[in-house]
Design a protein around this motif. Sequence first.
Motif, mmCIF file in Angstrom:
data_model
loop_
_atom_site.group_PDB
_atom_site.id
_atom_site.type_symbol
_atom_site.label_atom_id
_atom_site.label_comp_id
_atom_site.label_asym_id
_atom_site.label_seq_id
_atom_site.Cartn_x
_atom_site.Cartn_y
_atom_site.Cartn_z
ATOM 1 N N UNK A 53 -21.496 90.772 -11.272
ATOM 2 C CA UNK A 53 -20.749 89.574 -11.639
ATOM 3 C C UNK A 53 -20.010 89.743 -12.959
ATOM 4 N N UNK A 54 -20.663 90.401 -13.925
ATOM 5 C CA UNK A 54 -20.036 90.607 -15.232
ATOM 6 C C UNK A 54 -18.908 91.634 -15.152
ATOM 7 N N UNK A 55 -19.103 92.685 -14.356
ATOM 8 C CA UNK A 55 -18.025 93.672 -14.162
ATOM 9 C C UNK A 55 -16.796 92.984 -13.569
ATOM 10 N N UNK A 56 -17.013 92.177 -12.567
ATOM 11 C CA UNK A 56 -15.907 91.451 -11.941
ATOM 12 C C UNK A 56 -15.226 90.529 -12.957
ATOM 13 N N UNK A 57 -16.045 89.864 -13.785
ATOM 14 C CA UNK A 57 -15.494 88.937 -14.768
ATOM 15 C C UNK A 57 -14.697 89.618 -15.869
ATOM 16 N N UNK A 58 -15.054 90.875 -16.212
ATOM 17 C CA UNK A 58 -14.349 91.594 -17.272
ATOM 18 C C UNK A 58 -12.959 92.044 -16.842
ATOM 19 N N UNK A 59 -12.777 92.270 -15.557
ATOM 20 C CA UNK A 59 -11.482 92.771 -15.082
ATOM 21 C C UNK A 59 -10.422 91.682 -15.163
ATOM 22 N N UNK A 60 -9.366 91.987 -15.891
ATOM 23 C CA UNK A 60 -8.263 91.045 -16.138
ATOM 24 C C UNK A 60 -8.699 89.846 -16.985
ATOM 25 N N UNK A 61 -9.804 90.005 -17.726
ATOM 26 C CA UNK A 61 -10.265 88.935 -18.615
ATOM 27 C C UNK A 61 -9.246 88.708 -19.731
ATOM 28 N N UNK A 62 -8.892 87.464 -19.951
ATOM 29 C CA UNK A 62 -7.958 87.086 -21.015
ATOM 30 C C UNK A 62 -8.751 86.511 -22.190
ATOM 31 N N UNK A 63 -8.429 86.970 -23.403
ATOM 32 C CA UNK A 63 -9.154 86.556 -24.601
ATOM 33 C C UNK A 63 -8.160 86.281 -25.722
ATOM 34 N N UNK A 64 -8.380 85.206 -26.458
ATOM 35 C CA UNK A 64 -7.579 84.926 -27.648
ATOM 36 C C UNK A 64 -8.226 85.599 -28.857
ATOM 37 N N UNK A 65 -7.430 86.355 -29.614
ATOM 38 C CA UNK A 65 -7.923 87.049 -30.804
ATOM 39 C C UNK A 65 -7.038 86.713 -31.999
ATOM 40 N N UNK A 66 -7.445 87.064 -33.217
ATOM 41 C CA UNK A 66 -6.573 86.855 -34.381
ATOM 42 C C UNK A 66 -5.268 87.633 -34.320
#
Length: 398
Positions: A329-342
């Motif tokens: 589930x975590x591997x699937x969630x990491x793929x194409x994961x969008x994250x806001x960073x500084x």
Amino acid sequence: MKKMIGLALAATLLASGAARAQQSEIKVGEINSYSSLPAFTEPYRKGMELALKQINDAGGIKGKKLVIISKDDGGKPGDALTAANELVSRDGVVMISGGFLSNVGLALSDFAKQKKVVYLAAEPLTDAIVWSKGNDYTFRLRTSNYMQAAMLAEEAAKLPAKRWATIAPNYEFGQSFVAVFKELLTKKRPDVEFVAEQWPPLGKIDAGPVLQAIDAAKPDAILNATFAGDLVKLVREGNTRGVFKDRAVVSYLTGEPEYLDPLKDETPNGWIVSGYPWYSINTPEHKAFLDAYQQLHKDYPRLGSIVGYSTVMSIAALLKGTDDYSTDGLVKGMKDLKVDTPFGPIVYRAGDHQSTLGAYIGKTALKDGKGVMVDVVFKKGADYLPPEADAAKLRPAN
């Protein structure tokens, strides 16, 4: 008899209390070289602390507290593996993260593959971690060797220099960076040649003989990938010997405050560097981060602070985006994961598990007795990566 019943009841209550506490929190493991590389890892820890505070103050992960369990690897792959085993088997973390040195990161990546646990490599820069030795379970945050080499080679190609020499630490990070810089610069400038190379051991540079050998080759320009204490020794000796005079220098990571600040008034002028000019970034997302960081820590951030903060924010985005905390589930969630960073929004590419975090490129200068970056430009990470389909072909077949 009453005493025994009381003790049994107390034990039951403690056990149920511990179980409830575990149910109300999500634990993530984190491993880094805190004792051996404090210049980077202490700001990294402070960045993590800020992100963790913001996440938990805002309600955590779906009402559960996010807990980071950190361990020190001392810069040694064996110690990192011991820590990873403890985190997974004893502490019950849902995933692991961290790593600084590339050889340590590769060891943790192999652990993740063998144990089938997700590993978010925060700092290791070697391309092998997502390409030639990539695996289903490892993802990488930091702007990679290839990406930063491409950014620096783009600037190096504009120089009139044809004869180049290289200096880099003799381990995975330095070796892979020099190789990819040579490849990319030569593609842009087929007329360049590399006339000398020096490979000092990490943390043990003898700068005099290194620079003597470089100077003897009479290069027009020098590529440097030393950092931390090795960089200080190299700059000091080079200034004394005049090796850098009238020569262009391209220097990887040197503009990061953790490495630039210790140079103080010995900072060379005009080196082309990658780094983090926190004092001149005016984007809204960076300003929000900077204000919060200074309020919490009463200090200015380093590049490590950005990496630590963005690592935890990536973990939080992953855990908030799925209800399935199994490895699959975590591997699937990491793929194409969008994250806001500084540094702005990033994506973890599904094709090669590399994030699109960008980097700042500029030149060194001396201001008020302190080294700074000037003529700074931000280069978007996605612009300096091969297309996902091409990058996916660099990975081992599953």
